[in-house]
Design a protein around this motif. Structure first.
Motif, PDB file in Angstrom:
ATOM      1  N   ARG A 136      -1.930   5.814  -8.559  1.00  0.00           N
ATOM      2  CA  ARG A 136      -0.787   5.731  -7.636  1.00  0.00           C
ATOM      3  C   ARG A 136       0.334   4.883  -8.238  1.00  0.00           C
ATOM      4  O   ARG A 136       1.513   5.207  -8.118  1.00  0.00           O
ATOM      5  N   LEU A 196       5.482   5.857   0.341  1.00  0.00           N
ATOM      6  CA  LEU A 196       5.850   5.994   1.753  1.00  0.00           C
ATOM      7  C   LEU A 196       5.503   4.741   2.541  1.00  0.00           C
ATOM      8  O   LEU A 196       4.347   4.309   2.482  1.00  0.00           O
ATOM      9  N   GLY A 204       0.836  -1.206   0.000  1.00  0.00           N
ATOM     10  CA  GLY A 204       0.000   0.000   0.000  1.00  0.00           C
ATOM     11  C   GLY A 204       0.862   1.245   0.000  1.00  0.00           C
ATOM     12  O   GLY A 204       0.661   2.169   0.782  1.00  0.00           O
ATOM     13  N   GLU A 223       1.109  -1.503  -4.945  1.00  0.00           N
ATOM     14  CA  GLU A 223       0.013  -0.527  -4.865  1.00  0.00           C
ATOM     15  C   GLU A 223      -1.076  -0.896  -5.874  1.00  0.00           C
ATOM     16  O   GLU A 223      -0.795  -1.030  -7.052  1.00  0.00           O
ATOM     17  N   PRO A 224      -2.328  -1.057  -5.400  1.00  0.00           N
ATOM     18  CA  PRO A 224      -3.381  -1.489  -6.319  1.00  0.00           C
ATOM     19  C   PRO A 224      -3.958  -0.397  -7.225  1.00  0.00           C
ATOM     20  O   PRO A 224      -4.435  -0.696  -8.319  1.00  0.00           O
ATOM     21  N   ALA A 267      -2.224  -6.700  -1.751  1.00  0.00           N
ATOM     22  CA  ALA A 267      -1.328  -7.565  -0.979  1.00  0.00           C
ATOM     23  C   ALA A 267      -1.822  -9.007  -0.969  1.00  0.00           C
ATOM     24  O   ALA A 267      -1.050  -9.953  -1.117  1.00  0.00           O
ATOM     25  N   GLU A 268      -3.138  -9.175  -0.809  1.00  0.00           N
ATOM     26  CA  GLU A 268      -3.681 -10.536  -0.670  1.00  0.00           C
ATOM     27  C   GLU A 268      -3.652 -11.318  -1.983  1.00  0.00           C
ATOM     28  O   GLU A 268      -3.909 -12.517  -1.997  1.00  0.00           O
ATOM     29  N   ARG A 314       2.478   1.479   5.965  1.00  0.00           N
ATOM     30  CA  ARG A 314       2.194   2.712   6.730  1.00  0.00           C
ATOM     31  C   ARG A 314       0.791   3.182   6.359  1.00  0.00           C
ATOM     32  O   ARG A 314       0.508   3.384   5.172  1.00  0.00           O
ATOM     33  N   ALA A 315      -0.050   3.302   7.360  1.00  0.00           N
ATOM     34  CA  ALA A 315      -1.415   3.816   7.161  1.00  0.00           C
ATOM     35  C   ALA A 315      -2.191   3.030   6.110  1.00  0.00           C
ATOM     36  O   ALA A 315      -2.858   3.606   5.262  1.00  0.00           O
TER      37      ALA A 315
HETATM   38  C1  LIG Z   1      -3.800   5.871   3.354  1.00  0.00           C
HETATM   39  S1  LIG Z   1      -2.899   5.263   1.996  1.00  0.00           S
HETATM   40  C2  LIG Z   1      -1.247   5.231   2.649  1.00  0.00           C
HETATM   41  C3  LIG Z   1      -0.206   5.342   1.566  1.00  0.00           C
HETATM   42  C4  LIG Z   1       1.227   5.372   2.074  1.00  0.00           C
HETATM   43  N1  LIG Z   1       1.618   4.099   2.653  1.00  0.00           N
HETATM   44  C5  LIG Z   1       1.442   6.498   3.052  1.00  0.00           C
HETATM   45  O1  LIG Z   1       1.804   6.258   4.203  1.00  0.00           O
HETATM   46  O2  LIG Z   1       1.273   7.671   2.657  1.00  0.00           O
HETATM   47  C6  LIG Z   1      -3.322   3.528   1.940  1.00  0.00           C
HETATM   48  C7  LIG Z   1      -2.824   2.839   0.689  1.00  0.00           C
HETATM   49  O3  LIG Z   1      -3.050   1.444   0.804  1.00  0.00           O
HETATM   50  C8  LIG Z   1      -3.482   0.947  -0.441  1.00  0.00           C
HETATM   51  N2  LIG Z   1      -4.217  -0.318  -0.220  1.00  0.00           N
HETATM   52  C9  LIG Z   1      -5.474  -0.457   0.224  1.00  0.00           C
HETATM   53  N3  LIG Z   1      -5.815  -1.765   0.294  1.00  0.00           N
HETATM   54  C10 LIG Z   1      -4.720  -2.461  -0.131  1.00  0.00           C
HETATM   55  C11 LIG Z   1      -4.443  -3.861  -0.310  1.00  0.00           C
HETATM   56  N4  LIG Z   1      -5.361  -4.786  -0.056  1.00  0.00           N
HETATM   57  N5  LIG Z   1      -3.213  -4.210  -0.765  1.00  0.00           N
HETATM   58  C12 LIG Z   1      -2.277  -3.270  -1.020  1.00  0.00           C
HETATM   59  N6  LIG Z   1      -2.505  -1.938  -0.879  1.00  0.00           N
HETATM   60  C13 LIG Z   1      -3.693  -1.541  -0.444  1.00  0.00           C
HETATM   61  C14 LIG Z   1      -4.330   2.086  -1.007  1.00  0.00           C
HETATM   62  O4  LIG Z   1      -4.483   1.991  -2.409  1.00  0.00           O
HETATM   63  C15 LIG Z   1      -3.538   3.300  -0.574  1.00  0.00           C
HETATM   64  O5  LIG Z   1      -2.585   3.710  -1.524  1.00  0.00           O
END
Ligand SMILES: C[S@@+](CC[C@H](N)C(=O)[O-])C[C@H]1O[C@@H](n2cnc3c(N)ncnc32)[C@H](O)[C@@H]1O
Length: 198
Positions: free
Chosen positions: A93, A70, A65, A88-89, A117-118, A130-131
């Motif tokens: 992004r 980040l 993600g 990143e899905p 991820a899954e 992160r987040a």
């Molecule tokens: C709030 S953003 C945080 C982005 C970055 N990690 C940051 O700290 O700024 C959450 C990110 O997780 C990604 N995300 C959501 N579900 C996900 C999944 N199942 N597998 C991978 N990434 C995912 C979203 O597309 C998004 O870009």
């Protein structure tokens, strides 16, 4: 930024270019809020480096993600020994990350993968996040990405301890250990909470 020069050393110019990209295209493409521009260095870039001290030399890392990169891109910029996959899905992004990696000349050891991820099936020494999601969900997604001696490093807020309590059963079942570490973000007076599972 003087402190960032110390923290990034020879890689400072690349870090500076990344911050420029975040402040321009990152905002234009809606990945970074306009109000974040003034605090990109401390709150996002230097904060991302907090997990660096927990990552062994030469590790193969996946940043789940990754969003605008980040913590994966600051880590890859500061640590030329790391091989980093940004997972990143979302298409916009993913495109942002692909362009940034090319412009920062990191393509030889930073790979951008579009996917959830899954649904990803490679394995890594270190999984960072992160987040992205609360720990119970995140752990379910990330455990299959960890090599036998691998670790998950999740950058968390104050909820870290409570989230760790929520996954005790899963940890026991998988014979895993979990801890909350308070780690200083290099070059700042701030600390950040990292949940480490291994
Ligand atoms: C709030 S953003 C945080 C982005 C970055 N990690 C940051 O700290 O700024 C959450 C990110 O997780 C990604 N995300 C959501 N579900 C996900 C999944 N199942 N597998 C991978 N990434 C995912 C979203 O597309 C998004 O870009």
């Amino acid at each position: 930024m003087e402190i960032a020069q110390d923290v990034f050393g020879d890689s400072y110019k690349t870090a500076e270019r990344y911050v420029d990209i975040l402040a321009s295209r990152g905002v234009d493409w809606g990945l970074i809020g306009p109000r974040e521009v003034d605090r990109l260095w401390p709150r996002h870039v230097l904060n991302s480096l907090a997990v660096g001290s927990l990552i062994a030399e030469g590790s193969i890392v996946v940043d789940v993600g990754s969003g605008a990169g980040l913590p994966g891109l600051p880590l890859a910029i500061q640590r030329p020994d790391l091989n980093v996959t940004l997972l990143e899905p979302l298409l916009r992004r993913f495109n942002f990350l692909t362009e940034a990696v090319a412009e920062l000349d990191l393509a030889d050891r930073v790979t951008v993968v579009r996917g959830r991820a899954e649904e990803h099936h490679d394995r890594y020494d270190v999984v960072t996040a992160r987040a992205v999601a609360a720990l119970p969900k995140l752990l379910g997604w990330c455990l299959p990405l960890m090599r036998a001696n691998g670790q998950l490093l999740a950058l968390k807020g104050e909820s870290a301890e409570a989230e760790l309590l929520d996954v005790q059963k899963t940890l026991r079942k998988g014979r895993l250990s979990g801890e909350v570490l308070t780690v200083p973000a290099p070059g700042t007076a701030e600390s950040t909470w990292v949940v480490r599972i291994r």
